[in-house]
Design an enzyme around this catalytic site. Structure first.
Site, PDB file in Angstrom:
ATOM      1  N   LYS A  30       0.836  -1.200   0.000  1.00 50.56           N
ATOM      2  CA  LYS A  30       0.000   0.000   0.000  1.00 50.56           C
ATOM      3  C   LYS A  30       0.871   1.250   0.000  1.00 50.56           C
ATOM      4  O   LYS A  30       0.602   2.215  -0.731  1.00 50.56           O
ATOM      5  CB  LYS A  30      -0.909   0.012   1.223  1.00 50.56           C
ATOM      6  CG  LYS A  30      -1.779   1.271   1.343  1.00 50.56           C
ATOM      7  CD  LYS A  30      -2.335   1.474   2.728  1.00 50.56           C
ATOM      8  CE  LYS A  30      -1.283   1.954   3.694  1.00 50.56           C
ATOM      9  NZ  LYS A  30      -1.837   2.332   5.022  1.00 50.56           N
ATOM     10  N   SER A  31       1.909   1.247   0.830  1.00 47.34           N
ATOM     11  CA  SER A  31       2.758   2.433   0.961  1.00 47.34           C
ATOM     12  C   SER A  31       3.437   2.777  -0.358  1.00 47.34           C
ATOM     13  O   SER A  31       3.518   3.946  -0.749  1.00 47.34           O
ATOM     14  CB  SER A  31       3.808   2.209   2.054  1.00 47.34           C
ATOM     15  OG  SER A  31       3.195   2.001   3.306  1.00 47.34           O
ATOM     16  N   SER A 179       5.053  10.027  10.732  1.00 50.49           N
ATOM     17  CA  SER A 179       6.072  10.323   9.722  1.00 50.49           C
ATOM     18  C   SER A 179       5.437  10.769   8.409  1.00 50.49           C
ATOM     19  O   SER A 179       6.103  11.382   7.571  1.00 50.49           O
ATOM     20  CB  SER A 179       6.938   9.090   9.474  1.00 50.49           C
ATOM     21  OG  SER A 179       6.175   8.050   8.863  1.00 50.49           O
ATOM     22  N   GLU A 326       3.492  -0.020  12.843  1.00 51.54           N
ATOM     23  CA  GLU A 326       2.347  -0.711  12.235  1.00 51.54           C
ATOM     24  C   GLU A 326       2.379  -2.215  12.481  1.00 51.54           C
ATOM     25  O   GLU A 326       1.366  -2.898  12.330  1.00 51.54           O
ATOM     26  CB  GLU A 326       2.315  -0.443  10.733  1.00 51.54           C
ATOM     27  CG  GLU A 326       3.477  -1.024   9.957  1.00 51.54           C
ATOM     28  CD  GLU A 326       3.555  -0.468   8.550  1.00 51.54           C
ATOM     29  OE1 GLU A 326       3.672  -1.281   7.617  1.00 51.54           O
ATOM     30  OE2 GLU A 326       3.506   0.753   8.382  1.00 51.54           O
ATOM     31  N   HIS A 353      -3.733   6.261  15.470  1.00 46.49           N
ATOM     32  CA  HIS A 353      -3.867   5.570  14.185  1.00 46.49           C
ATOM     33  C   HIS A 353      -5.343   5.334  13.861  1.00 46.49           C
ATOM     34  O   HIS A 353      -6.218   6.052  14.343  1.00 46.49           O
ATOM     35  CB  HIS A 353      -3.069   4.270  14.204  1.00 46.49           C
ATOM     36  CG  HIS A 353      -1.634   4.456  13.810  1.00 46.49           C
ATOM     37  ND1 HIS A 353      -0.948   3.596  12.985  1.00 46.49           N
ATOM     38  CD2 HIS A 353      -0.750   5.443  14.113  1.00 46.49           C
ATOM     39  CE1 HIS A 353       0.290   4.022  12.819  1.00 46.49           C
ATOM     40  NE2 HIS A 353       0.431   5.142  13.497  1.00 46.49           N
ATOM     41  N   ARG A 357      -4.795   2.117  18.951  1.00 46.39           N
ATOM     42  CA  ARG A 357      -4.425   0.710  18.873  1.00 46.39           C
ATOM     43  C   ARG A 357      -3.948   0.154  20.211  1.00 46.39           C
ATOM     44  O   ARG A 357      -4.138  -1.039  20.487  1.00 46.39           O
ATOM     45  CB  ARG A 357      -3.356   0.501  17.790  1.00 46.39           C
ATOM     46  CG  ARG A 357      -3.936   0.548  16.375  1.00 46.39           C
ATOM     47  CD  ARG A 357      -2.885   0.334  15.310  1.00 46.39           C
ATOM     48  NE  ARG A 357      -3.521   0.177  14.000  1.00 46.39           N
ATOM     49  CZ  ARG A 357      -2.880   0.271  12.840  1.00 46.39           C
ATOM     50  NH1 ARG A 357      -1.579   0.524  12.820  1.00 46.39           N
ATOM     51  NH2 ARG A 357      -3.523   0.112  11.695  1.00 46.39           N
ATOM     52  N   LYS A 423      -9.062  -2.832   3.652  1.00 50.35           N
ATOM     53  CA  LYS A 423      -8.327  -1.565   3.613  1.00 50.35           C
ATOM     54  C   LYS A 423      -6.983  -1.734   2.928  1.00 50.35           C
ATOM     55  O   LYS A 423      -6.559  -0.888   2.141  1.00 50.35           O
ATOM     56  CB  LYS A 423      -8.142  -1.038   5.043  1.00 50.35           C
ATOM     57  CG  LYS A 423      -7.356   0.257   5.163  1.00 50.35           C
ATOM     58  CD  LYS A 423      -7.261   0.658   6.627  1.00 50.35           C
ATOM     59  CE  LYS A 423      -6.319   1.837   6.834  1.00 50.35           C
ATOM     60  NZ  LYS A 423      -6.862   3.099   6.288  1.00 50.35           N
TER      61      LYS A 423
END
Length: 438
Positions: A30-31, A179, A326, A353, A357, A423
């Site tokens: 995804k990134s 970040s 993550e 997040h 979390r 997601k």
């Protein structure tokens, strides 16, 4: 599989009856996909994105760019080698409305792009997106010359009133919360009139590998970037104004999304191979090799990919996860099944997040009989015998996969809204049962 009655919103997490032995092909990162889309949209010529991830977050990014005038054609690559997207840059324009969903990359990476558009771009999203940190990006863009209407909230919804260009220049920002604040400014910076000098002023900087990924991808499209890891000033990134080149980029597998499958090998004493694991990468998920080895497994990386093997014994770990936050939900799930205490440090930013979390992991693992306490910057997890129950996900994909990991070893765990995994990891339930041979 559990024999418990199934509520339509609950997914019975399969329990492993034997050691897993599987090869699991993990979709693209995804990134990388979302950074690649932004860079290609701002390039001076068309480019290709091969093996992109098709998930909610990446499709939201693609639709947002289309709304501002970028052409994105989905099909196969020019050599017929598999799925690829052709990105055709165009004059960015409004009026347009962008749905960010609950995607941090969309809500943070695209306001700087919108500042380069001609016309207003409105950003809106899921209710949780209104609570996620965005004020530092908004103020930084104003410093760089953007006009943004957020009614003083410092959060979504907001409208960026683009005039076709942005001055750019020096800006200070506290990226302690994410970040992505730094990456957001760097990705569009070559198109700013003066480029950008981003100075991080906070005490901590989480998920540094994601900034390294941004810098590497900028350099790959021809941008000139001066950064700390290449001998530049600490906590300062400088990007010169320039045209960006259209590239042919192949997206790596999402290594963070490989986590639950590697965890399955560790927990069951089995073996899982992830094809195409890169030898060198800036993805935070690459740290799983060493973290899960420290928790009792071993790995081999060769031309076939990464093969991870467990012994059936899971050890506790004391680890600083500030660069790879993550990965915390999956590591916490494994730690709940370990034979000794674990301390996960450096992840206070996870409270901001998709959900909080740290609070969510504490509540859900303890709801299954666990012993998890929050610390100032993480979690302390003491092993206890777990039992079945409902594992709530809070519309957070990594909470859902964490629950599935626990369900491998604990009977009658039911995951609420496992569909939230779409997601970043479409079709996770099928992949999971397929790994187990079901």
């Amino acid at each position: 599989m559990t024999e418990s009655p199934v509520h339509p919103a609950l997914w019975p997490a399969p329990r492993a009856s034997e050691a897993v032995d599987a090869t699991v092909t993990v979709p693209g990162s995804k990134s990388v996909t979302n950074r690649g889309l932004v860079l290609a949209a701002l390039a001076a010529e068309p480019g290709w994105l091969r093996r992109p991830l098709r998930s909610r977050d990446t499709l939201l990014m693609a639709e947002a760019l289309r709304a501002t005038g970028v052409g994105i054609e989905e099909g196969v690559g020019p050599d017929g080698s598999g799925e690829a997207w052709r990105i055709i840059p165009a004059g960015l324009h409004g009026p347009a409305t962008v749905d960010v969903g609950n995607a941090g990359t969309v809500m943070r990476f695209l306001p700087p792009v919108a500042a380069l558009a001609d016309g207003p771009i409105r950003f809106d999203g899921d209710p949780r997106s209104y609570e996620r940190p965005l004020g530092a990006v908004i103020e930084a863009l104003r410093t760089l010359g953007a006009r943004i209407d957020d009614d003083g909230r410092g959060a979504l919804p907001l409208t960026v009133h683009g005039v076709g260009a942005l001055d750019g220049g020096p800006v200070s920002i506290d990226a302690s919360s994410s970040s992505q604040f730094v990456s957001a400014l760097l990705l569009s910076a070559p198109r700013f009139n003066q480029g950008v000098e981003v100075r991080h002023t906070g005490a901590t900087l989480p998920s540094l590998p994601h900034i390294l990924m941004t810098v590497d991808m900028l350099r790959a499209v021809g941008a000139q970037v001066d950064s700390p890891e290449s001998g530049g000033e600490p906590n300062v990134w400088r990007v010169a104004p320039s045209a960006m080149l259209g590239r042919d980029l192949t997206v790596e597998p999402d290594l963070s999304n490989a986590q639950p499958f590697l965890a399955a090998a560790l927990i069951t004493g089995g073996r899982v191979t992830i094809p195409d694991w890169p030898e060198h990468t800036t993805q935070p998920g690459d740290a799983l090799r060493e973290i899960f080895t420290a928790m009792g497994g071993s790995y081999e990386l060769n031309e076939l990919g990464l093969t991870f093997t467990g012994t059936g014994t899971v050890r506790g770990i004391d680890v600083d996860l500030s660069d790879v936050g993550e990965l915390t939900p999956g590591i916490a799930a494994v730690a709940a099944l370990a034979d000794s205490e674990s301390v996960l440090r450096g992840v206070a930013h996870l409270r901001l997040h998709e959900t909080d979390r740290l609070a969510a992991l504490t509540k859900e693992i303890n709801g299954l009989g666990g012993d998890v306490t929050e610390t100032e910057d993480g979690l302390r997890i003491r092993p206890r015998r777990l039992h079945g129950g409902i594992f709530h996900t809070y519309e957070d994909h990594r909470m859902a996969t964490a629950g599935a990991i626990i369900g491998l070893a604990v009977k009658d765990v039911q995951i609420e809204n496992v569909g939230t995994t779409a997601k970043t990891l479409p079709d996770f339930p099928r992949m999971w049962t397929g790994m187990l041979g079901a």
